[in-house]
Design a protein around this motif. Structure first.
Motif: not given
Length: 252
Positions: A123-129, A230-252
């Protein structure tokens, strides 16, 4: 999808919650760009890794090769050219974006001043890791985060759970990072012990507090997908997390 995973990893059968947690999501922080740092070493390995990520449910990935003067002497221009070549060789069904993983030092401060920073446009953000040293803090670290913010970038601190000094002094460091405005990124494999018990405990504590903005595979080898991601994603799923939803704009 399960059959695809079994072809990649004989005998593997990741649980459904892992796939549900990541379905349609983007990976943020991986070393898929071949032969530029300590990540995947060939186009063939990268293609296998992409197939594995797709089988887990990922739709795309933000590639973050190292820029670390004296260790990985990459430049934005060199990485853009390597990325262009990779895009021509991979399946269009998996979307790639390019950023970088910068080491926090005086060189990066100079790059910020020169406006020569490789970032992810969101979007309007410039992300730097940005990554810090693992064992001891660097005087430049917090300065880098603050300077990035002042220059109009959104800093993201890589694999925060792996910094030993932050593990030991969470009450000091977490408020400091919050005041800097940096987002926190954690490695999915840390949740299941990829880097040992201390990063695992810290990653799970951060997850319980809902502090990480982004989760990444930090993928360097294809085998990580079965053993840790894969097992780490299972831990995230059990916590109720939907990961990296903030990046969905990249699909646009």
């Amino acid at each position: 999808m399960i059959q695809a995973l079994r072809r990649l990893w004989p005998g593997a059968s990741p649980e459904a919650p892992a796939r549900e947690a990541v379905a349609g999501a983007w990976d943020f922080h991986c070393h898929l760009l071949p032969a530029v740092d300590d990540g995947l070493r060939s186009l063939e390995e990268t293609q296998r890794a992409i197939a594995g990520l797709r089988a887990l449910g990922y739709r795309g990935a933000v590639l973050t090769p190292h820029i670390y003067p004296g260790v990985y002497n990459n430049t934005p221009d060199r990485l853009r050219e390597a990325f262009r070549q990779l895009q021509q060789a991979v399946d269009d069904n998996f979307t790639l974006r390019l950023a970088a993983e910068y080491f926090a030092d005086e060189t990066l401060l100079a790059d910020i001043n020169r406006e020569d920073v490789l970032y992810l446009e969101l979007g309007s953000q410039k992300i730097v890791l940005v990554e810090f040293p693992t064992l001891m803090p660097t005087p430049a670290g917090m300065d880098v985060l603050l300077q990035l913010r002042r220059a109009g970038y959104q800093p993201v601190l890589a694999h925060v759970e792996r910094y030993r000094y932050m593990q030991l002094e969470q009450a000091l460091w977490l408020p400091r990072l919050e005041r800097s405005g940096a987002w926190l990124q954690c490695d999915i494999g840390s949740l299941v012990g990829q880097y040992g018990p201390h990063p695992q405990a810290f990653a799970r504590a951060l997850l319980d507090q809902e502090l990480p903005t982004l989760w990444g595979t930090d993928l360097h080898r294809v085998a990580q997908l079965e053993r840790y991601v894969a097992p780490g994603l299972t831990v995230l799923a059990k916590s109720g997390h939907r990961i990296n939803g903030i990046l969905e704009e990249l699909a646009a």
